[in-house]
Design a protein around this motif. Structure first.
Motif, mmCIF file in Angstrom:
data_model
loop_
_atom_site.group_PDB
_atom_site.id
_atom_site.type_symbol
_atom_site.label_atom_id
_atom_site.label_comp_id
_atom_site.label_asym_id
_atom_site.label_seq_id
_atom_site.Cartn_x
_atom_site.Cartn_y
_atom_site.Cartn_z
ATOM 1 N N GLY A 1 17.916 3.503 11.366
ATOM 2 C CA GLY A 1 18.890 4.026 10.415
ATOM 3 C C GLY A 1 18.581 3.741 8.972
ATOM 4 N N VAL A 2 17.473 3.039 8.697
ATOM 5 C CA VAL A 2 17.084 2.714 7.324
ATOM 6 C C VAL A 2 15.943 3.638 6.907
ATOM 7 N N PRO A 3 16.111 4.413 5.827
ATOM 8 C CA PRO A 3 15.051 5.333 5.424
ATOM 9 C C PRO A 3 13.911 4.613 4.705
ATOM 10 N N TYR A 4 12.726 5.202 4.789
ATOM 11 C CA TYR A 4 11.566 4.690 4.058
ATOM 12 C C TYR A 4 10.730 5.882 3.609
ATOM 13 N N GLN A 5 9.814 5.638 2.670
ATOM 14 C CA GLN A 5 8.932 6.705 2.210
ATOM 15 C C GLN A 5 7.484 6.355 2.503
ATOM 16 N N LEU A 6 6.697 7.398 2.755
ATOM 17 C CA LEU A 6 5.279 7.266 3.034
ATOM 18 C C LEU A 6 4.501 8.123 2.048
ATOM 19 N N VAL A 7 3.485 7.552 1.441
ATOM 20 C CA VAL A 7 2.605 8.282 0.526
ATOM 21 C C VAL A 7 1.357 8.684 1.288
ATOM 22 N N HIS A 8 1.004 9.972 1.209
ATOM 23 C CA HIS A 8 -0.135 10.496 1.964
ATOM 24 C C HIS A 8 -1.317 10.733 1.038
ATOM 25 N N ASP A 9 -2.511 10.611 1.588
ATOM 26 C CA ASP A 9 -3.724 10.881 0.821
ATOM 27 C C ASP A 9 -3.965 12.375 0.682
ATOM 28 N N ALA A 10 -3.708 13.140 1.753
ATOM 29 C CA ALA A 10 -3.955 14.588 1.735
ATOM 30 C C ALA A 10 -2.957 15.287 0.833
ATOM 31 N N PRO A 11 -3.362 16.381 0.193
ATOM 32 C CA PRO A 11 -2.462 17.083 -0.732
ATOM 33 C C PRO A 11 -1.164 17.546 -0.077
ATOM 34 N N GLY A 12 -1.261 18.139 1.128
ATOM 35 C CA GLY A 12 -0.058 18.554 1.834
ATOM 36 C C GLY A 12 0.513 19.883 1.407
ATOM 37 N N ALA A 13 0.207 20.374 0.222
ATOM 38 C CA ALA A 13 0.763 21.641 -0.260
ATOM 39 C C ALA A 13 -0.329 22.429 -0.976
ATOM 40 N N GLU A 14 -0.389 23.717 -0.702
ATOM 41 C CA GLU A 14 -1.305 24.625 -1.384
ATOM 42 C C GLU A 14 -0.504 25.765 -1.986
ATOM 43 N N VAL A 15 -1.034 26.385 -3.015
ATOM 44 C CA VAL A 15 -0.360 27.510 -3.653
ATOM 45 C C VAL A 15 -0.596 28.762 -2.828
ATOM 46 N N GLU A 16 0.491 29.325 -2.283
ATOM 47 C CA GLU A 16 0.393 30.610 -1.586
ATOM 48 C C GLU A 16 0.276 31.726 -2.628
ATOM 49 N N HIS A 17 -0.444 32.786 -2.265
ATOM 50 C CA HIS A 17 -0.665 33.882 -3.212
ATOM 51 C C HIS A 17 -0.430 35.207 -2.508
ATOM 52 N N ALA A 18 0.377 36.053 -3.124
ATOM 53 C CA ALA A 18 0.646 37.383 -2.568
ATOM 54 C C ALA A 18 0.524 38.417 -3.677
ATOM 55 N N ASP A 19 -0.140 39.524 -3.364
ATOM 56 C CA ASP A 19 -0.332 40.621 -4.319
ATOM 57 C C ASP A 19 0.692 41.709 -4.021
ATOM 58 N N LEU A 20 1.616 41.934 -4.956
ATOM 59 C CA LEU A 20 2.694 42.904 -4.762
ATOM 60 C C LEU A 20 2.520 44.135 -5.646
ATOM 61 N N ARG A 21 1.338 44.344 -6.154
ATOM 62 C CA ARG A 21 1.144 45.467 -7.078
ATOM 63 C C ARG A 21 1.369 46.807 -6.401
ATOM 64 N N ASP A 22 1.158 46.888 -5.099
ATOM 65 C CA ASP A 22 1.347 48.157 -4.392
ATOM 66 C C ASP A 22 2.725 48.268 -3.762
ATOM 67 N N ALA A 23 3.589 47.294 -3.975
ATOM 68 C CA ALA A 23 4.931 47.346 -3.392
ATOM 69 C C ALA A 23 5.743 48.471 -4.025
ATOM 70 N N GLU A 24 6.603 49.071 -3.229
ATOM 71 C CA GLU A 24 7.417 50.179 -3.725
ATOM 72 C C GLU A 24 8.336 49.724 -4.850
ATOM 73 N N ASP A 25 8.899 48.546 -4.707
ATOM 74 C CA ASP A 25 9.759 47.963 -5.742
ATOM 75 C C ASP A 25 9.358 46.506 -5.884
ATOM 76 N N GLY B 1 0.809 -1.213 0.000
ATOM 77 C CA GLY B 1 0.000 0.000 0.000
ATOM 78 C C GLY B 1 0.840 1.261 0.000
ATOM 79 N N ALA B 2 0.450 2.219 0.867
ATOM 80 C CA ALA B 2 1.068 3.540 0.862
ATOM 81 C C ALA B 2 2.394 3.585 1.610
ATOM 82 N N GLY B 3 2.707 2.562 2.385
ATOM 83 C CA GLY B 3 3.992 2.589 3.059
ATOM 84 C C GLY B 3 3.946 1.911 4.403
ATOM 85 N N PRO B 4 5.117 1.830 5.063
ATOM 86 C CA PRO B 4 6.399 2.363 4.576
ATOM 87 C C PRO B 4 6.939 1.581 3.386
ATOM 88 N N LEU B 5 7.564 2.320 2.458
ATOM 89 C CA LEU B 5 8.069 1.759 1.210
ATOM 90 C C LEU B 5 9.556 2.076 1.079
#
Length: 491
Positions: free
Chosen positions: A117-141, A51-55
């Motif tokens: 001391g042995v590494p393994y990988q785990l696959v998650h169901d949840a996305p875990g990452a979202e796109v952050e968004h910042a509006d810099l149109r009013d920034a001085e530079d 399944g999803a791990g540990p793999l």
């Protein structure tokens, strides 16, 4: 635009540049290689039964895991990807497109733990990452703010056990201009995968914009490959290929005596710099002509000159340079996201002051030997050749040569948008130092560019510039007289 367009275009360009003799040599080499099934492996990679791990980790991932553990606060193995998006961008559609990609590819929602001391990988169901968004149109530079934010994202450390290991930030600088930053840990990706990820983002955005269903998940995921690779390394043919690699590197010097400005720190930080220069059309034409005459490739000529330089600055004659290998020989891997890269080592003996043409013949032979065994995981070679992992320096090899063909920086038009990749301002790959010295050459058609990426813990910019100047001077003189002696001694 399809996901495999960049790969096929690059392959077509490479094949078009081969001479008839080089094509014949390539065909002979391919004919001599045993087919996959003949090595005791299935013709197709099977989906895993667990399944999803540990793999288990692939060998490339395990290499990355050990390097990260040596310096968990560093960002040497962050892979940044930055593009400018011009046009009427729908932020909600972009976010949905990335959710589709993360759902489609397990590797983008994978974390890494260890047990005993042995590494393994785990696959998650949840996305875990979202796109952050910042509006810099009013920034001085706005441009300075974008540069600072992108540098901050690339420098943020990773927790491999917690994740996420895939980060996306969208910065709006004008009404119709955005900068999208994607940063992945190298344990998730390689260069071909970043191109595939961008191409699949284009497809996912277009599908979302037009109300089409998301693309289906692929038959195989990266963890399937890791399980298959581990199982395949136990057969007799794989063991023999490993023995050949070990024999070629047995007895090599423990360290190359490079003209560093400072002692090596206890652990590499990845802090780097880059100096660069162009190779004009006349010199590039002569390089290609010599390669054709000697049934070699451009990278072999560049490597022979690099090894000549390393001999001169180190005073040593046993010179080994690493070359990156895509690690995607199996057809099931061509369009898969993940960390497939491998390393091959090319060792040459420059004793006795060989003429450059003679040295080039030796480099050609050693390159062909190394590439015959290019599917042997370099991590296994390191373990077999060295008694322990050298965490105070880069494992086994301190120098690397990278050769690429230009084409990845061209704009792409899709869904009313224009996407333009942004090049790193400090040189090749953002000047993160994965070796003491990396010579990166880019074929630009009639000309070329070379960047020398250096470990800033060891070298000052002036020293690196002197090494690059020395390389270009050698290139020019040896191409002018290919029978000239390469010359011993320390510069």
């Amino acid at each position: 635009m399809t996901a495999d367009t960049p790969r096929r275009t690059a392959l077509a360009q490479r094949l078009a540049g081969l001479s008839p003799a080089q094509r014949a040599e390539l065909e002979r080499r391919l004919a001599d290689r045993a087919p996959t099934a003949a090595r005791g492996r299935p013709a197709r990679i099977p989906p895993r039964t667990t399944g999803a791990g540990p793999l288990p980790l692939s060998w490339s991932q395990e290499h990355m895991w050990h390097r990260h553990r040596a310096d968990p606060s560093g960002a040497a193995y962050s892979v940044p990807l930055k593009v400018r998006l011009e046009g009427d961008l729908r932020v909600d559609v972009l976010r949905a497109a990335f959710r589709d990609l993360i759902a489609r590819h397990e590797i983008l929602r994978t974390t890494f733990g260890e047990s005993g001391g042995v590494p393994y990988q785990l696959v998650h169901d949840a996305p875990g990452a979202e796109v952050e968004h910042a509006d810099l149109r009013d920034a001085e530079d706005a441009e300075a703010e974008v540069a600072a934010r992108l540098a901050e994202e690339a420098a943020r450390p990773y927790d491999l056990a917690e994740g996420p290991l895939f980060r996306a930030v969208l910065l709006r600088t004008a009404d119709d201009v955005h900068v999208l930053s994607l940063v992945l840990h190298h344990i998730l990706t390689d260069e071909q995968s970043t191109g595939l990820l961008l191409a699949q983002f284009v497809e996912a955005y277009d599908r979302r914009l037009h109300g089409l269903p998301a693309a289906a998940a692929p038959r195989l995921q990266y963890a399937d490959y890791a399980v298959w690779q581990r199982a395949g390394q136990g057969d007799g043919a794989a063991a023999e290929r490993l023995r050949r690699c070990v024999r070629r590197l047995s007895g090599m010097p423990a360290e190359l005596s490079l003209p560093a400005d400072r002692p090596r720190p206890p652990r590499p930080t990845g802090r780097g710099g880059a100096v660069g220069a162009g190779i004009g059309p006349d010199l590039w034409h002569r390089l290609r002509a010599l390669a054709r005459q000697e049934r070699a490739t451009e990278v072999m000529v560049l490597l022979a000159v690099f090894q000549t330089l390393l001999r001169q600055v180190s005073g040593q004659h046993d010179i080994t340079v690493s070359l990156p290998e895509a690690g995607r020989d199996h057809p099931d891997l061509e369009d898969m996201l993940g960390c497939f890269f491998n390393t091959v080592a090319v060792r040459c003996d420059l004793s006795g002051t060989p003429g450059f043409r003679t040295l080039l013949g030796q480099v050609r032979a050693r390159c062909l030997e190394a590439y015959d065994d290019r599917d042997v995981p370099f991590a296994k070679v390191v373990e077999a050749v060295t008694d322990r992992r050298a965490e105070h320096r880069h494992p086994l090899l301190q120098t690397m040569l990278i050769f690429e063909r230009e084409g990845a920086g061209r704009p792409v038009e899709f869904a009313g948008l224009r996407m333009t990749p942004l090049q790193a301002p400090t040189g090749h790959r953002g000047a993160r130092a994965k070796r003491d010295l990396t010579l990166a050459a880019v074929d630009q058609g009639d000309t070329a560019r070379v960047d020398l990426v250096y470990d800033a813990d060891l070298f000052d910019p002036a020293t690196a510039q002197g090494l690059l100047d020395g390389y270009l001077a050698l290139l020019s003189s040896l191409l002018a007289d290919p029978d000239a002696l390469t010359g011993p001694g320390r510069r």
